[in-house]
Design an enzyme around this catalytic site. Structure first.
Site, PDB file in Angstrom:
ATOM      1  N   ILE A 105     -17.227   9.234-102.345  1.00 24.04           N
ATOM      2  CA  ILE A 105     -18.055   9.592-103.495  1.00 24.04           C
ATOM      3  C   ILE A 105     -19.447   8.973-103.365  1.00 24.04           C
ATOM      4  O   ILE A 105     -19.600   7.900-102.783  1.00 24.04           O
ATOM      5  CB  ILE A 105     -17.368   9.171-104.824  1.00 24.04           C
ATOM      6  CG1 ILE A 105     -18.133   9.682-106.049  1.00 24.04           C
ATOM      7  CG2 ILE A 105     -17.120   7.673-104.867  1.00 24.04           C
ATOM      8  CD1 ILE A 105     -17.376   9.555-107.371  1.00 24.04           C
ATOM      9  N   CYS A 106     -20.440   9.686-103.885  1.00 21.87           N
ATOM     10  CA  CYS A 106     -21.824   9.209-103.961  1.00 21.87           C
ATOM     11  C   CYS A 106     -22.404   8.985-102.561  1.00 21.87           C
ATOM     12  O   CYS A 106     -22.626   9.920-101.820  1.00 21.87           O
ATOM     13  CB  CYS A 106     -21.864   7.960-104.843  1.00 21.87           C
ATOM     14  SG  CYS A 106     -23.505   7.460-105.379  1.00 21.87           S
ATOM     15  N   HIS A 107     -22.635   7.727-102.175  1.00 23.84           N
ATOM     16  CA  HIS A 107     -23.152   7.393-100.840  1.00 23.84           C
ATOM     17  C   HIS A 107     -22.037   7.272 -99.798  1.00 23.84           C
ATOM     18  O   HIS A 107     -22.318   7.063 -98.623  1.00 23.84           O
ATOM     19  CB  HIS A 107     -23.935   6.074-100.890  1.00 23.84           C
ATOM     20  CG  HIS A 107     -25.282   6.188-101.528  1.00 23.84           C
ATOM     21  ND1 HIS A 107     -25.442   6.339-102.886  1.00 23.84           N
ATOM     22  CD2 HIS A 107     -26.529   6.188-100.999  1.00 23.84           C
ATOM     23  CE1 HIS A 107     -26.744   6.406-103.163  1.00 23.84           C
ATOM     24  NE2 HIS A 107     -27.415   6.324-102.039  1.00 23.84           N
ATOM     25  N   SER A 145     -17.447  13.740-103.838  1.00 25.08           N
ATOM     26  CA  SER A 145     -18.072  13.905-105.144  1.00 25.08           C
ATOM     27  C   SER A 145     -19.445  13.257-105.137  1.00 25.08           C
ATOM     28  O   SER A 145     -19.790  12.515-104.210  1.00 25.08           O
ATOM     29  CB  SER A 145     -17.203  13.297-106.253  1.00 25.08           C
ATOM     30  OG  SER A 145     -16.085  14.117-106.526  1.00 25.08           O
TER      31      SER A 145
END
Length: 168
Positions: free
Chosen positions: A102-104, A151
């Site tokens: 998720i994210c980074h 995500s």
């Protein structure tokens, strides 16, 4: 019961670690925090939570786990140059194990050379980096492509956790 590896370093996005970790345990699975050093205390970037690494990545193998979770924040940036981390995710991918980032988090997949032709999402400002690593970028709350679950941000955590638990 599945055994899930959470790859973690200092500066992780607090909720992107805490929410999936708590939900995985609540669902009856085992969760191990894998860091660069065993027993190292790792603080989230907001400072609201900290975790101690259960194991060092140098002492574990992907075949010991059923899935891998990579929380975001600056944690992936602190992990992505470590050869043991890259080997771990490459082994997990070769074995077809679910990898939820998720994210980074997808930065680690990019550094491991695993994104060519894969449909993923990430923190939106990383879109160019993901495309340059060979990914097909889709700006959605969750993208599932084979064994990858990705995500964008903390607001996508419900969809991220839902797909992670489904994969387990």
């Amino acid at each position: 019961m599945s055994k899930v590896a959470f790859l973690l370093a200092e500066g992780f996005e607090d909720s992107e670690m805490q929410v999936p970790y708590d939900e995985v345990i609540k669902a009856g699975h085992q969760a191990d925090i894998i860091g660069l050093k065993k027993h190292e205390t790792l603080l989230g970037k907001k400072g609201s939570v900290s975790y101690a690494a259960d194991k060092a990545v140098s002492e574990v193998h992907a075949n010991e786990y059923n899935a891998v979770v990579i929380p975001g924040g600056s944690s992936p940036e602190n992990l992505r140059l470590d050869p043991d981390i890259l080997t771990f995710v490459q082994e997990a991918d070769r074995a077809g194990k679910p990898i939820a980032a998720i994210c980074h988090g997808p930065q680690i997949l990019a550094s491991a050379g695993l994104l060519k032709g894969r449909n993923i999402t990430s923190y939106p400002p990383l879109q160019d980096d993901m495309v340059n690593a060979g990914a097909i970028f889709d700006d959605k709350e969750v993208v599932v492509d084979g064994n990858y679950i990705t995500s964008r941000t903390p607001k996508d955590e419900p969809a991220f956790v839902r797909e992670l638990l489904k994969a387990l």
